[in-house]
Each structure stands twice: as structure tokens, then as C-alpha cells.
Design a protein around this motif. Structure first.
Motif: not given
Length: 189
Positions: A53-54, A135, A50, A47, A140, A132, A147, A143-144, A74
């Protein structure tokens, strides 16, 4: 950045429903840990990755985070994943646990009705697609990819061990159920 608010709402709902299912069907196991907030260091790291990254991409490339069709994909994956996981917990009732059982309790039965008639391990399926979906929701891409790798590896190992215990507990009943019921998870037969 509405997707971040949607992520926080989805995360809160996920943890609330984990607690609710435990409260309703396994009250003797109920504790603050039933929220799964302190799940594991890996869970928190995922988390955090993610989230970072965001924020980094939003700061340096705000146009990359513009809300659009991929966010809706998503959100759809989050809803499908949460729905499958919650239906699985409510279908299995007292047979559902956040921990793999190493011994068969007297009242433990093999759940093969409801969503379990369509797929093995629907709660894992649900979390896989929920994670998923988050993400995709956050847009992201790094991270996708991570993940997909982490979740596939984690669930491959967890499912293999859980299926070993289920084979021990239920023998031919498990073998027949496994033969006719797929997991519907990528690369996990």
C-alpha cells in the motif's frame, strides 16, 4: 520518505527486543524463532500489504505520503506500543512466553505488579498500538482499517483462550485480578 526508514528501524527494534527478552528470561527456550521473524503467514501478509500500500500510493500519489503531523502520531503510537510490550516482557520475566501455556509450570506465577497492575495483557496492548502506529506512520488508510479489524479479531480470540487457561491455573486469584484490571484495548473488556 523518512517514514519508511522509521518503519524499518521500528520493525528491527521490535524483533531484536523479542529476542533479547527471551535470551534474558527464558534462555532454555532461546532459538532463532525467538526473533519472531517467522511468526506466521498472516504476520508476513500483513506487513506485505502495508508495504505494498505504501509503495503503490507513494508511486501514484506521492503528495499523500508527505511527512507531517499524522506521521508523528504514528511514531508516538509505535513508541508507546513498543514501550508497553517491552516493559511487559521485562516485568513478567520467565513467566512471559510467545506461546500460550496449556499447562501450569511449577514456577509459573500470576504477574500482577508493574505494568500488569494497570492493565491485563500489556504485551498485546503494546503490539496492537505498535501495529496501528506503523500504519499511521506510513499513512496507509486502507491497511489501517484492515489492521484494526484483523488485530481486534486476533486478540479477542487469543485473549479469550489465554484467560481460560489463566482461570484454570490461578482460579480465584485470576478472577479477582481480572475484575479489577482492564485490558485498555478497544472492544476487549
Amino acid at each position: 520518505m523518512p517514514q519508511f526508514g522509521l518503519f524499518l528501524a521500528a520493525l528491527a527494534l521490535f524483533h531484536f527486543l523479542e529476542y533479547l527478552a527471551t535470551a534474558l528470561f527464558n534462555a532454555e527456550k532461546l532459538s532463532l524463532d525467538s526473533f519472531l521473524i517467522n511468526h506466521s503467514l498472516h504476520y508476513h501478509a500483513a506487513h506485505l500489504a502495508g508495504f505494498l500500500e505504501f509503495l503503490v500510493e507513494y508511486y501514484f500519489f506521492p503528495s499523500w505520503k508527505a511527512f507531517g503531523p499524522i506521521n508523528y502520531i504514528g511514531l508516538l503510537l509505535v513508541v508507546i506500543g513498543q514501550g508497553c510490550r517491552t516493559v511487559a516482557m521485562f516485568s513478567a520475566r520467565h513467566n512471559f512466553s510467545h506461546h500460550i501455556a496449556d499447562y501450569k509450570a511449577k514456577d509459573h506465577v500470576l504477574v500482577t505488579h508493574g505494568i500488569y497492575s494497570v492493565m491485563r495483557h500489556p504485551s498485546y496492548f503494546g503490539f496492537f498500538w505498535w501495529a496501528l502506529g506503523v500504519q499511521f506512520l506510513l499513512l496507509n488508510p486502507i491497511c489501517l482499517g484492515l489492521f484494526v479489524y484483523w488485530l481486534q479479531r486476533f486478540f479477542s480470540e487469543r485473549i479469550a483462550y489465554e484467560e481460560y487457561t489463566l482461570q484454570r491455573f490461578f482460579g480465584p486469584q485470576w478472577t479477582a485480578y481480572k475484575a479489577r484490571t482492564p485490558t485498555w484495548m478497544p472492544l476487549i473488556p
